[in-house]
Design an enzyme around this catalytic site. Structure first.
Site, PDB file in Angstrom:
ATOM      1  CB  SER A   1     -22.791  65.598  47.404  1.00  0.00           C
ATOM      2  OG  SER A   1     -21.596  66.191  46.923  1.00  0.00           O
TER       3      SER A   1
ATOM      4  CE  LYS B   1     -22.677  66.508  42.906  1.00  0.00           C
ATOM      5  NZ  LYS B   1     -23.095  66.165  44.272  1.00  0.00           N
TER       6      LYS B   1
END
Length: 824
Positions: free
Chosen positions: A654, A697
């Site tokens: 990611s 996040k």
């Protein structure tokens, strides 16, 4: 591309509008009768439970807490009520071979009846038989037999005495036995007078005594035979006497079990044994000896006439449903227990105990596959029983020849059971791969969904589910706003705004905690504030580590910039999961480039702190750079990538988009805005790919920015594919609505680098050239520059190598003279 607009606030959190519900509280709703979103699993369970062929046992897949066991048990309970009741299974004494007890199958309830009847029979005979032997009739018959044999014995001695008397000999009884003596006028001749008799007369007497002695010996040898006959007559009398009362009682039992041939055979054997051992009923049972608090029966007991009812369904209707929470080998297949008597361990058929397979025979057995696999030999024992369709009760020591002592060998019991295993998907696929017998025994897989589609219909179903759960656990009703908040939190849990979690344990926990806060506030209905407080309280209980990490960032111990611009440096986003709590953490990613041979150094990988997926993402970057900027030539650079201040394993791809942007920034000498953070995966074509944990996040970077002060420039770049997953906290949405925090959805690395640097990425024209001043043009120019430097360096090395070449000398002719004398 630089004018890329941030996402609208309504895209950041997909609300559940309470106005769509037509109820005031969940008390107005009916209970759920169906299961939400699990039709595939329900159909599989229905098929697996219904089909009656070998190997069609069930394996129920899915994460724990999803409600698999409750749903399957609920379904089976409805189905089992209409099924036939299972038979009773008993173990009986094998009078011929006591170490091999016999199994007996009887209709439900008949096993307990047989046991009770046998207990009554023994209790009755223990009083009736002694009373019968104390009767006058029995005593008269015994006396008659004794008198008969006494007369026969006396008659033989009388006849011998009469014959001796005719020969003037008398038969005397002495303490040492019998003796003969001569007589005269019916008087015994004294020894001294006998010596004076003539020789021929003495020889005549001795001859007569010798003949009589032979007859006496014959009589004495016949006496044991008479005693034996007398004993047999008495035993026969005892048997006949016992048979009178035993047969009468056994005939009554035979009438009760006339339709069961196996029971009638057993009664015949029992009757014969009782008659043969009638004396056991006449003896008084000795006192029980006690040793170390354990009572032991020292005399012959009547256990051999008991019936060990191993399994009976009692009065419960339908087929049994058994759950075994401790599936050890013995708990599954049964065991033979022992008792200590005078320092020795003894056992008999009455100490055979059933296992879960016995209890579930004719029905369903529910097991947790993880617990079965953790118990030694349990998995193999379960498979052996399913393959043979019989339950063999064997101790592990006996099964694996670890002990050589004599033990029981109970007759196996036929097995007809449906096994339902519950476990994670990992166990199912591992067993399919590594256990060849698993696929033959568990042919039906019921795979439970983790989530369901979110729409107006499922909102209504979820509301009814909440109503059902609140009534089941006696919770306060939830109002419309509270129901809507539970639905929103369910979507957040699954990490998808378009899906709802069906993890029932989490839903129930949230309902319980919300109920607590409502009662704590003195309310009779759970409101949205109570649900939100339970969510916040749960996070508060678990976020100590997140606070410490964020504190380290705010104190500049972990270096994360949220303002300014830096070349080759970008804020990446990672997720940390500690138990049931997951939170986002910004991480500084830096890249350096230099002249080289196309090597892309992943520093984490070099020190073995990079997982396989992360290493794969870095290799994709190398491929993308070469394909885009050096398609027809070697890539003339080397680069290094690193997660700064990371001290653990880095895994996942990611951050590959962030790493690529850091590389492009360094190559293009274009500073990156530190007020922005980025997450996302990238493929070889530069397209942005979805990642997990997007909400956490974003919130992780937002918390750092908010603590330092939002200035309207901060934000996060996410893959466009992740927009549908956004269920952000309300404070993040409010900041975005106020223009203080921005969230961008990007589809490619070009969009990302444009937003991060403020410089257009530039698209290639038909000739493959990029617009002047764009990021791609600057990167291409830098690559060309490095290529020129590399070629120049190569030319210099070539010239130096040519300059260092030595002219070739002519060979010297050898004429045999000393070379020193030759002119040079």
């Amino acid at each position: 591309m630089t004018n890329h607009s941030p996402l609208e606030p309504q895209q950041l959190h997909h609300l559940c509008d309470p106005a769509q519900f037509g109820f005031q509280t969940t008390a107005d709703l009916e209970d759920m009768t169906e299961i939400i979103g699990q039709m595939r699993a329900v159909d599989a369970v229905r098929f697996g439970a219904g089909i009656r062929h070998d190997g069609y046992n069930l394996f129920v897949l899915g994460p724990s807490g999803i409600g698999k066991r409750a749903m399957v048990r609920q379904f089976l309970e409805k189905k089992a009520v209409a099924e036939a009741e299972p038979a009773d299974w008993c173990y009986l004494n094998n009078f011929a071979m006591p170490h091999k007890p016999k199994s007996l199958r009887l209709p439900s309830g008949k096993g307990a009846e047989l046991r009770m009847q046998m207990e009554r029979l023994v209790d009755y005979l223990r009083t009736a038989i002694p009373a019968l032997f104390e009767s006058d009739d029995y005593r008269a018959k015994t006396s008659a037999i004794q008198e008969e044999f006494s007369k026969r014995q006396d008659q033989m001695f009388k006849e011998l005495g009469e014959e001796a008397e005719k020969r003037e000999i008398v038969l005397l009884r002495t303490p040492d036995g019998f003796a003969f003596a001569p007589t005269r006028d019916h008087e015994v001749i004294p020894p001294d007078e006998y010596e004076k008799l003539p020789e021929d007369e003495r020889q005549k007497v001795e001859s007569a005594i010798a003949d009589l002695q032979k007859r006496l010996e014959s009589i004495l040898s016949h006496i044991p035979q008479l005693q034996k006959e007398r004993s047999e007559r008495l035993k026969q009398l005892n048997r006949e006497t016992t048979l009178v009362v035993v047969q009468h009682m056994m005939d009554e039992l035979r009438a009760s079990f006339a339709t069961f041939p196996e029971v009638l055979k057993y009664f015949d054997v029992v009757q014969q044994d009782m008659v043969e051992h009638g004396d056991d009923f006449r003896k008084q049972q000795r006192e029980s000896a006690t040793l170390s608090g354990i009572t032991m029966v020292a005399s012959e007991s009547f256990h051999r006439y008991q019936v060990n009812v191993l399994v009976t369904n009692g009065k419960k209707p339908g087929a049994p449903i058994v759950s075994e929470d401790n599936p050890t080998y013995s708990n599954l297949v049964g065991r033979v227990e022992h008792i200590a008597q005078l320092g020795a361990l003894v056992t008999d058929f009455t100490l055979i105990k059933p296992g879960a397979l016995h209890l579930a025979n004719g029905g369903y057995l529910l097991l947790d596959v993880r617990k079965v696999l953790m118990q030694p030999f349990a998995w193999e024992g379960l498979k052996r029983a399913l393959q043979s369709r019989e339950i063999h009760i064997e101790s592990l020591g006996q099964l694996y020849s670890l002990v050589s002592t004599v033990s029981l060998e109970p007759e196996p019991i036929p097995l007809d059971v449906k096994i339902v295993l519950f476990g994670d998907r990992m166990f199912y696929y591992l067993l399919q791969e590594y256990d060849p017998e698993f696929g033959e025994l568990f042919k039906v897989a019921a795979d439970f969904e983790d989530y369901i589609e979110r729409n107006a219909e499922t909102h209504q179903l979820y509301a009814r589910l909440i109503a059902t759960l609140t009534r089941k656990d006696n919770l306060l009703p939830f109002d419309r706003g509270a129901v809507a908040r539970v639905i929103e939190h369910s979507a957040r849990q699954i990490g998808d705004a378009e899906r709802l979690s069906v993890h029932m344990r989490s839903v129930v926990d949230l309902l319980h905690e919300s109920d607590f806060w409502a009662r704590d506030g003195g309310r009779s209905v759970v409101e949205v504030a109570d649900v939100q407080r339970s969510i916040d309280s749960r996070i508060r209980r678990l976020d100590r580590m997140r606070d410490r990490l964020h504190e380290a960032i705010l104190r500049d111990i972990l270096m994360i910039d949220t303002q300014g611009m830096v070349t080759g440096q970008v804020n990446g986003l990672s997720v940390m999961e500690l138990g049931n709590f997951m939170f986002g953490q910004p991480t500084r990613i830096t890249a350096t480039t230099r002249l080289g041979d196309g090597e892309l150094v992943n520093i984490e990988r070099e020190v073995k702190l990079s997982g396989a997926i992360h290493s794969k993402g870095v290799l994709i970057l190398s491929s993308l750079l070469a394909a885009r900027y050096a398609k027809n030539q070697p890539l003339p650079l080397s680069a290094s990538l690193v997660f700064e201040q990371s001290y653990g394993l880095v895994e996942g791809d990611s951050a590959s988009m962030a790493e690529l942007c850091a590389l492009l920034s360094d190559l293009a000498n274009a500073p990156i805005k530190q007020s922005l953070a980025i997450t996302g995966s990238v493929n070889q074509f530069g397209q942005s790919q979805a990642i997990g944990g997007v909400n956490e996040k974003i919130e992780g970077f937002f918390d750092i920015c908010a603590a330092r002060g939002l200035n309207g420039e901060q934000g996060v770049l996410i893959p466009a594919a992740n927009v549908k997953h956004l269920m952000l906290r309300h404070d993040v949405v409010e900041a975005a609505a106020a223009g203080k925090f921005r969230i961008y959805a990007v589809e490619s690395v070009d969009q990302a680098i444009s937003l991060l640097t403020g410089v257009p990425a530039g698209e290639a024209d038909a000739d493959g050239k990029y617009p002047e001043g764009s990021i791609n043009a600057r990167v291409a120019a830098r690559v060309a520059e490095l290529m020129s430097i590399r070629e120049a360096i190569a030319q210099q090395f070539t010239k130096k190598a040519e300059a260092k070449e030595v002219p070739r000398e002519e060979p010297i002719e050898d004429n045999g003279d000393d070379p020193k004398d030759k002119p040079k």
